[in-house]
Design a protein around this motif. Sequence first.
Motif, short mmCIF file in Angstrom:
data_model
loop_
_atom_site.label_atom_id
_atom_site.label_comp_id
_atom_site.label_asym_id
_atom_site.label_seq_id
_atom_site.Cartn_x
_atom_site.Cartn_y
_atom_site.Cartn_z
N ARG A 154 0.85 -1.19 0.00
CA ARG A 154 0.00 0.00 0.00
C ARG A 154 0.89 1.24 0.00
N ARG A 156 2.31 4.84 0.60
CA ARG A 156 2.15 5.78 1.72
C ARG A 156 1.35 7.00 1.28
N GLY A 157 0.37 7.35 2.09
CA GLY A 157 -0.44 8.52 1.82
C GLY A 157 -1.44 8.35 0.69
N GLN A 158 -1.48 7.14 0.10
CA GLN A 158 -2.41 6.86 -1.00
C GLN A 158 -3.06 5.50 -0.75
N ASP A 159 -3.98 5.48 0.18
CA ASP A 159 -4.60 4.23 0.64
C ASP A 159 -5.20 3.38 -0.48
#
Length: 199
Positions: A154, A156-159
Amino acid sequence: MMNSSSETHYSQILIALMQGVLYQENDVALWQPLLLLQARVRDYCQHIGLELILDEAEGYAYLRQRATSEGEVALPRLVPRRQLSYPVSLILVLLRKKLAEFDSNGGDTRLIVSREQITEQLRLFLPDTANEARLLDRMETHLNKVVELGFLYRLRGQDQQFEVRRILKAFVDAQWLSDFEQRLNDYAGHGMSLSEEAQ
Protein backbone atom coordinates in the motif's frame (compact mmCIF):
# COMPACT_ATOMS: atom_id res chain seq x y z
CA MET A 1 36.78 -17.14 9.67
CA MET A 2 34.23 -14.35 9.80
CA ASN A 3 34.79 -11.08 11.62
CA SER A 4 32.28 -9.91 14.23
CA SER A 5 30.56 -7.56 11.75
CA SER A 6 30.02 -10.41 9.26
CA GLU A 7 28.81 -12.67 12.08
CA THR A 8 26.29 -10.03 13.16
CA HIS A 9 25.08 -9.59 9.58
CA TYR A 10 24.81 -13.38 9.18
CA SER A 11 22.59 -13.63 12.25
CA GLN A 12 20.48 -10.64 11.19
CA ILE A 13 20.03 -12.09 7.68
CA LEU A 14 18.87 -15.46 9.03
CA ILE A 15 16.44 -13.81 11.43
CA ALA A 16 15.06 -11.51 8.72
CA LEU A 17 14.57 -14.45 6.34
CA MET A 18 12.87 -16.52 9.05
CA GLN A 19 10.44 -13.63 9.56
CA GLY A 20 9.52 -13.29 5.88
CA VAL A 21 10.72 -11.80 2.62
CA LEU A 22 13.89 -9.71 2.56
CA TYR A 23 13.65 -6.92 -0.05
CA GLN A 24 16.67 -5.09 -1.42
CA GLU A 25 14.85 -1.73 -1.32
CA ASN A 26 13.61 -2.16 2.27
CA ASP A 27 16.63 -3.94 3.74
CA VAL A 28 19.52 -2.07 2.14
CA ALA A 29 21.85 -2.71 5.10
CA LEU A 30 21.37 -6.50 4.83
CA TRP A 31 21.15 -6.93 1.05
CA GLN A 32 24.86 -6.68 0.19
CA PRO A 33 25.90 -8.87 3.16
CA LEU A 34 23.30 -11.44 2.02
CA LEU A 35 24.87 -11.54 -1.44
CA LEU A 36 28.31 -12.06 0.12
CA LEU A 37 27.13 -14.66 2.66
CA GLN A 38 24.56 -16.48 0.54
CA ALA A 39 26.58 -19.74 0.32
CA ARG A 40 26.74 -19.93 4.12
CA VAL A 41 23.04 -19.02 4.43
CA ARG A 42 22.11 -21.71 1.88
CA ASP A 43 24.20 -24.30 3.74
CA TYR A 44 22.61 -23.50 7.10
CA CYS A 45 19.09 -23.49 5.65
CA GLN A 46 19.62 -26.82 3.92
CA HIS A 47 20.34 -28.46 7.29
CA ILE A 48 16.93 -27.41 8.61
CA GLY A 49 14.94 -28.38 5.52
CA LEU A 50 14.74 -24.95 3.88
CA GLU A 51 16.13 -23.44 0.72
CA LEU A 52 17.07 -19.86 0.02
CA ILE A 53 15.34 -18.34 -3.00
CA LEU A 54 17.32 -15.26 -4.04
CA ASP A 55 16.44 -13.18 -7.07
CA GLU A 56 19.12 -10.56 -7.45
CA ALA A 57 17.55 -8.98 -10.54
CA GLU A 58 14.15 -8.48 -8.86
CA GLY A 59 15.67 -7.64 -5.47
CA TYR A 60 14.12 -10.13 -3.06
CA ALA A 61 15.00 -13.23 -1.07
CA TYR A 62 12.93 -15.66 0.98
CA LEU A 63 12.99 -19.17 2.42
CA ARG A 64 10.81 -22.04 1.30
CA GLN A 65 10.48 -25.61 2.43
CA ARG A 66 12.96 -27.82 0.60
CA ALA A 67 11.52 -30.75 -1.34
CA THR A 68 12.38 -34.10 0.23
CA SER A 69 14.42 -36.47 -1.91
CA GLU A 70 13.42 -40.11 -2.27
CA GLY A 71 14.57 -42.07 0.77
CA GLU A 72 15.23 -38.90 2.76
CA VAL A 73 13.47 -38.44 6.09
CA ALA A 74 11.02 -35.53 5.88
CA LEU A 75 11.64 -32.80 8.44
CA PRO A 76 8.75 -30.98 10.15
CA ARG A 77 7.55 -27.94 8.17
CA LEU A 78 9.05 -24.63 9.27
CA VAL A 79 7.32 -22.64 6.54
CA PRO A 80 3.55 -23.06 6.93
CA ARG A 81 1.32 -23.68 3.93
CA ARG A 82 -1.43 -21.11 3.61
CA GLN A 83 -4.85 -22.07 2.37
CA LEU A 84 -6.07 -19.10 0.36
CA SER A 85 -9.69 -18.21 -0.18
CA TYR A 86 -11.13 -18.19 -3.68
CA PRO A 87 -11.19 -14.34 -3.98
CA VAL A 88 -7.60 -13.99 -2.68
CA SER A 89 -6.38 -16.68 -5.11
CA LEU A 90 -8.22 -14.94 -7.91
CA ILE A 91 -6.66 -11.56 -7.05
CA LEU A 92 -3.19 -13.16 -7.16
CA VAL A 93 -3.85 -14.72 -10.58
CA LEU A 94 -5.20 -11.45 -11.98
CA LEU A 95 -2.29 -9.43 -10.57
CA ARG A 96 0.22 -11.93 -11.97
CA LYS A 97 -1.34 -11.64 -15.41
CA LYS A 98 -1.25 -7.84 -15.14
CA LEU A 99 2.43 -8.01 -14.11
CA ALA A 100 3.25 -10.21 -17.12
CA GLU A 101 1.52 -7.75 -19.47
CA PHE A 102 3.27 -4.82 -17.78
CA ASP A 103 6.70 -6.49 -18.13
CA SER A 104 6.10 -7.30 -21.81
CA ASN A 105 5.52 -3.58 -22.49
CA GLY A 106 8.90 -2.65 -20.95
CA GLY A 107 9.46 0.77 -19.42
CA ASP A 108 8.89 1.32 -15.72
CA THR A 109 9.76 -1.44 -13.24
CA ARG A 110 7.03 -0.58 -10.71
CA LEU A 111 3.48 -1.67 -11.42
CA ILE A 112 1.00 0.53 -9.54
CA VAL A 113 -2.66 -0.47 -9.46
CA SER A 114 -5.65 1.13 -7.80
CA ARG A 115 -8.20 -0.54 -5.55
CA GLU A 116 -10.82 0.33 -8.15
CA GLN A 117 -8.88 -1.44 -10.95
CA ILE A 118 -8.54 -4.60 -8.87
CA THR A 119 -12.21 -4.47 -7.85
CA GLU A 120 -13.37 -4.06 -11.46
CA GLN A 121 -11.28 -7.02 -12.63
CA LEU A 122 -12.41 -9.18 -9.73
CA ARG A 123 -16.08 -8.27 -10.22
CA LEU A 124 -16.08 -10.20 -13.53
CA PHE A 125 -15.46 -13.45 -11.65
CA LEU A 126 -17.53 -12.98 -8.50
CA PRO A 127 -21.26 -13.66 -8.16
CA ASP A 128 -23.55 -10.72 -8.87
CA THR A 129 -24.63 -9.04 -5.69
CA ALA A 130 -27.20 -6.36 -5.09
CA ASN A 131 -25.31 -5.25 -2.00
CA GLU A 132 -22.47 -3.10 -3.40
CA ALA A 133 -21.35 -1.94 0.06
CA ARG A 134 -20.94 -5.52 1.21
CA LEU A 135 -18.87 -6.36 -1.88
CA LEU A 136 -16.60 -3.37 -1.21
CA ASP A 137 -16.19 -4.34 2.46
CA ARG A 138 -15.22 -7.86 1.44
CA MET A 139 -12.86 -6.44 -1.18
CA GLU A 140 -11.05 -4.51 1.54
CA THR A 141 -10.64 -7.74 3.54
CA HIS A 142 -9.27 -9.60 0.49
CA LEU A 143 -6.86 -6.78 -0.38
CA ASN A 144 -5.65 -6.60 3.22
CA LYS A 145 -4.88 -10.33 3.05
CA VAL A 146 -2.88 -9.88 -0.19
CA VAL A 147 -0.96 -7.01 1.45
CA GLU A 148 -0.34 -9.17 4.54
CA LEU A 149 0.99 -11.98 2.31
CA GLY A 150 3.45 -9.47 0.82
CA PHE A 151 2.23 -9.42 -2.79
CA LEU A 152 0.85 -5.88 -2.67
CA TYR A 153 2.34 -2.83 -0.98
CA ARG A 154 0.00 0.00 0.00
CA LEU A 155 1.54 3.31 -1.10
CA ARG A 156 2.15 5.78 1.72
CA GLY A 157 -0.44 8.52 1.82
CA GLN A 158 -2.41 6.86 -1.00
CA ASP A 159 -4.60 4.23 0.64
CA GLN A 160 -6.27 3.30 -2.64
CA GLN A 161 -3.01 2.74 -4.59
CA PHE A 162 -0.86 -0.38 -4.44
CA GLU A 163 2.47 -1.48 -5.83
CA VAL A 164 2.46 -5.08 -7.08
CA ARG A 165 5.49 -6.72 -5.46
CA ARG A 166 7.62 -8.59 -7.98
CA ILE A 167 7.93 -11.60 -5.68
CA LEU A 168 4.48 -12.55 -6.99
CA LYS A 169 6.31 -13.91 -10.07
CA ALA A 170 8.00 -16.54 -7.89
CA PHE A 171 4.74 -17.71 -6.34
CA VAL A 172 2.53 -17.62 -9.41
CA ASP A 173 5.01 -19.09 -11.88
CA ALA A 174 5.08 -19.57 -15.65
CA GLN A 175 3.33 -22.95 -15.37
CA TRP A 176 0.41 -21.28 -13.62
CA LEU A 177 0.29 -18.63 -16.31
CA SER A 178 0.33 -21.19 -19.11
CA ASP A 179 -2.85 -22.64 -17.57
CA PHE A 180 -4.23 -19.14 -17.03
CA GLU A 181 -7.17 -19.24 -19.42
CA GLN A 182 -8.40 -22.52 -17.97
CA ARG A 183 -8.07 -21.16 -14.44
CA LEU A 184 -10.04 -18.04 -15.31
CA ASN A 185 -12.73 -20.12 -16.98
CA ASP A 186 -12.92 -22.25 -13.85
CA TYR A 187 -13.10 -19.13 -11.69
CA ALA A 188 -15.79 -17.58 -13.89
CA GLY A 189 -17.78 -20.84 -13.67
CA HIS A 190 -17.33 -20.86 -9.90
CA GLY A 191 -18.59 -17.26 -9.69
CA MET A 192 -21.61 -18.08 -11.87
CA SER A 193 -22.54 -21.11 -9.76
CA LEU A 194 -22.31 -19.01 -6.57
CA SER A 195 -24.53 -16.39 -8.21
CA GLU A 196 -27.14 -19.01 -9.18
CA GLU A 197 -27.11 -20.51 -5.67
CA ALA A 198 -27.72 -17.06 -4.18
CA GLN A 199 -30.89 -16.56 -6.27
